[in-house]
Design a protein around this motif. Structure first.
Motif, PDB file in Angstrom:
ATOM      1  N   ALA A 379      22.678 -47.905 -59.344  1.00 43.92           N
ATOM      2  CA  ALA A 379      23.300 -47.126 -58.269  1.00 43.92           C
ATOM      3  C   ALA A 379      24.716 -46.722 -58.651  1.00 43.92           C
ATOM      4  N   LEU A 380      25.455 -47.637 -59.269  1.00 46.85           N
ATOM      5  CA  LEU A 380      26.823 -47.326 -59.674  1.00 46.85           C
ATOM      6  C   LEU A 380      26.839 -46.374 -60.874  1.00 46.85           C
ATOM      7  N   TYR A 381      25.873 -46.511 -61.783  1.00 44.77           N
ATOM      8  CA  TYR A 381      25.765 -45.532 -62.875  1.00 44.77           C
ATOM      9  C   TYR A 381      25.548 -44.125 -62.299  1.00 44.77           C
ATOM     10  N   PHE A 382      24.682 -44.034 -61.290  1.00 46.11           N
ATOM     11  CA  PHE A 382      24.391 -42.745 -60.653  1.00 46.11           C
ATOM     12  C   PHE A 382      25.655 -42.137 -60.058  1.00 46.11           C
ATOM     13  N   LYS A 418      15.291 -46.737 -65.692  1.00 43.61           N
ATOM     14  CA  LYS A 418      15.957 -46.522 -64.408  1.00 43.61           C
ATOM     15  C   LYS A 418      17.425 -46.147 -64.600  1.00 43.61           C
ATOM     16  N   THR A 419      18.069 -46.752 -65.595  1.00 47.92           N
ATOM     17  CA  THR A 419      19.461 -46.431 -65.887  1.00 47.92           C
ATOM     18  C   THR A 419      19.591 -45.001 -66.401  1.00 47.92           C
ATOM     19  N   PHE A 473      22.437 -37.558 -51.204  1.00 48.98           N
ATOM     20  CA  PHE A 473      22.557 -38.402 -52.397  1.00 48.98           C
ATOM     21  C   PHE A 473      22.551 -39.885 -52.034  1.00 48.98           C
ATOM     22  N   LEU A 474      23.120 -40.243 -50.893  1.00 52.26           N
ATOM     23  CA  LEU A 474      23.066 -41.641 -50.445  1.00 52.26           C
ATOM     24  C   LEU A 474      21.624 -42.056 -50.174  1.00 52.26           C
ATOM     25  N   ALA A 475      20.867 -41.165 -49.544  1.00 49.71           N
ATOM     26  CA  ALA A 475      19.451 -41.458 -49.292  1.00 49.71           C
ATOM     27  C   ALA A 475      18.680 -41.579 -50.604  1.00 49.71           C
ATOM     28  N   ALA A 476      18.973 -40.699 -51.574  1.00 47.04           N
ATOM     29  CA  ALA A 476      18.308 -40.766 -52.876  1.00 47.04           C
ATOM     30  C   ALA A 476      18.658 -42.062 -53.599  1.00 47.04           C
ATOM     31  N   THR A 477      19.915 -42.512 -53.455  1.00 46.19           N
ATOM     32  CA  THR A 477      20.309 -43.786 -54.060  1.00 46.19           C
ATOM     33  C   THR A 477      19.468 -44.923 -53.511  1.00 46.19           C
ATOM     34  N   TRP A 478      19.331 -44.976 -52.207  1.00 44.83           N
ATOM     35  CA  TRP A 478      18.560 -46.047 -51.561  1.00 44.83           C
ATOM     36  C   TRP A 478      17.090 -46.006 -51.972  1.00 44.83           C
ATOM     37  N   LEU A 479      16.538 -44.811 -52.109  1.00 46.05           N
ATOM     38  CA  LEU A 479      15.108 -44.677 -52.420  1.00 46.05           C
ATOM     39  C   LEU A 479      14.782 -44.908 -53.888  1.00 46.05           C
ATOM     40  N   PHE A 480      15.683 -44.501 -54.800  1.00 42.44           N
ATOM     41  CA  PHE A 480      15.300 -44.456 -56.204  1.00 42.44           C
ATOM     42  C   PHE A 480      16.156 -45.285 -57.160  1.00 42.44           C
TER      43      PHE A 480
END
Length: 482
Positions: A379-382, A418-419, A473-480
């Motif tokens: 998530a932080l990399y994203f 994933k990274t 983007f917050l929703a995408a972070t939570w989902l993926f």
């Protein structure tokens, strides 16, 4: 007519000069890459900060001065880095940095961008589309799909003018261009290395051509689908609120019968352009030449000279009527070329400090993206990759975090999938957060303004992206990515 002829002649001479320059200077590995960013203090980031602040504030506070002198301002900030750096570290250290910024980064960037702009600008869609919510959504969806096939720049340049003509009768059309930047100029380019420069760098470093399509198809479908749905809702509200649903509401572009495309030969040139870009990643003859302190790789020399040649062919063979009807002009690409010359020059020490990792001035940022050594926080990399990409150039930012994650493509495509997905998505998607996050953003803005659209300033656009993109983007972070 004579004035138009002189402009065309000037443009041809400019492209010819670019061809000679690309022939002499294009490369992939300049000696500047060897400079140790750990030796630099954060103060060297000030010219880049000044460049960004100039882009943000001058158009708001001194618009006429900015439009007359933005090229000089860009050059001044570049010199504000180069001259003190030469005084502190000597010309011997400064010259390779200059060569790296111009040859390794800027020239290939502007040659590709200029070729796409020239070729796509020769394709004119005739007939009058009516910019209803349904029609606009279909155009944005088509551009989103095309972005991964012909690049975000190519798709944006192909469709922005038909979209502007379709909405020239709308009182409220700023949101149409803003969502176009979100989707066509950025988010749509996530699925192949042809879509956006960061992914092409990954391809050159060993990431398989279809890896992003396989691993980021669902995240891409989610983000683009949500943005298209939001656009349809916003556009429908404006459409009904202003009474723009009436058939001929103040439409300055009368119906001209059946839709058809002029300059269709440029589609062939676009296909050849895509082939040249793909060739430069697949063909590795191992031949190079040393010119101006840079190793010129043959495949990149062929690519960039070929791109300039395609642009010249497009200029020569496309009818002047098609370009005139398309409202084609050089001002948008000239603005991009001048501003990004300053950006690429002043960003050089920032990228060097990032590449120094924990030994550099930005060590806290590097430590932030890892929970522990060998344990990346996706998530932080994203978000780290994305936020930096929205203000820095997203291609070198992608490369920095690619190397921070290990730099081995085979490992990242398997155990680190994933990274790598987080780095790729952050670099591509979040280029939409600011006008400077991705080059097509500026080009679309400039074209829209030249057609009379009152585009928001730097901070106004940030307001749009903060309200629309950040929640998505917050929703995408939570989902993926958690």
């Amino acid at each position: 007519m004579a004035r138009d002829f002189r402009k065309t002649g000037c443009a041809v001479r400019t492209c010819a000069a670019a061809a000679v320059t690309a022939l002499l200077l294009t490369s992939t590995n300049a000696h500047a890459a060897a400079f140790d960013g750990a030796a630099l203090g954060a103060i060297w980031a000030l010219p880049f900060g000044g460049m960004l602040l100039s882009i943000a504030f001058f158009p708001m506070l001194a618009a006429s001065f900015w439009h007359r002198h933005f090229g000089k301002i860009s050059a001044a900030w570049a010199l504000a880095f180069l001259l003190p750096f030469a005084a502190a570290h000597g010309p011997g250290a400064t010259y390779p940095l200059f060569v790296h910024a111009i040859v390794d980064e800027y020239l290939p960037f502007i040659v590709l961008l200029g070729s796409l702009y020239t070729i796509a600008g020769g394709i004119c869609v005739y007939g009058n589309l009516h910019g209803s919510p349904r029609t606009n959504t279909v155009i944005l969806a088509l551009g989103t799909v095309l972005a991964s096939v012909m690049g975000t720049t190519g798709a944006a340049m192909l469709l922005i003018r038909p979209l502007l003509r379709a909405n020239d009768n709308r009182r409220h059309n700023v949101h149409v261009v803003v969502f176009f930047i979100f989707l066509v100029a950025n988010a749509g380019g996530l699925l192949t290395p042809l879509g956006d420069p960061p992914l092409f760098l990954g391809f050159l470093n060993g990431v398989e051509f279809l890896w992003t399509a396989k691993h980021l198809a669902w995240p891409s479908l989610f983000v683009c689908g949500v943005l298209l749905a939001l656009f349809y809702a916003v556009d429908s509200w404006f459409f009904r609120r202003a009474g723009e649903a009436r058939p001929a509401f103040l439409d300055p572009t009368p119906d001209t019968g059946e839709l058809y495309v002029g300059g269709k030969a440029n589609f062939v040139l676009l296909a050849l352009l895509v082939a040249l870009v793909l060739m430069s990643g697949l063909w590795r003859p191992g031949i190079s030449f040393e010119v101006a302190s840079a190793h010129v790789q043959l495949q990149n020399l062929v690519r960039d000279v070929g791109l300039v040649a395609l642009a010249l062919v497009s200029l020569y063979f496309t009818s002047r009527r098609a370009r005139a009807d398309n409202g084609f002009e050089w001002a948008p690409i000239v603005e991009v070329a001048k501003l990004f010359a300053g950006i690429f020059m002043t960003i050089t020490p920032v990228i060097a400090m990032l590449r120094a990792g924990e030994a550099g001035a930005f060590a806290p940022l590097i430590q932030l993206v890892n929970d522990a050594p060998g344990r990346p926080n996706e998530a932080l990399y994203f978000w780290a990759t994305g936020l930096l990409s929205s203000f820095l150039d997203n291609a070198p930012t992608y490369l920095v975090f690619f190397n921070l994650a290990g730099g081995d493509a085979d490992t990242l495509m398997s155990e680190g999938a994933k990274t790598l997905a987080a780095i790729s998505a952050g670099a591509v998607w979040m280029g939409a957060l600011t006008y400077i996050g991705n080059a097509p953003n500026f080009m679309v803005k400039a074209i829209a303004q030249s057609r009379g659209v009152r585009m928001p300033g730097f901070f106004g656009y940030l307001g749009w992206s903060g309200v629309v993109l950040v929640p998505v983007f917050l929703a995408a972070t939570w989902l993926f990515f958690l």
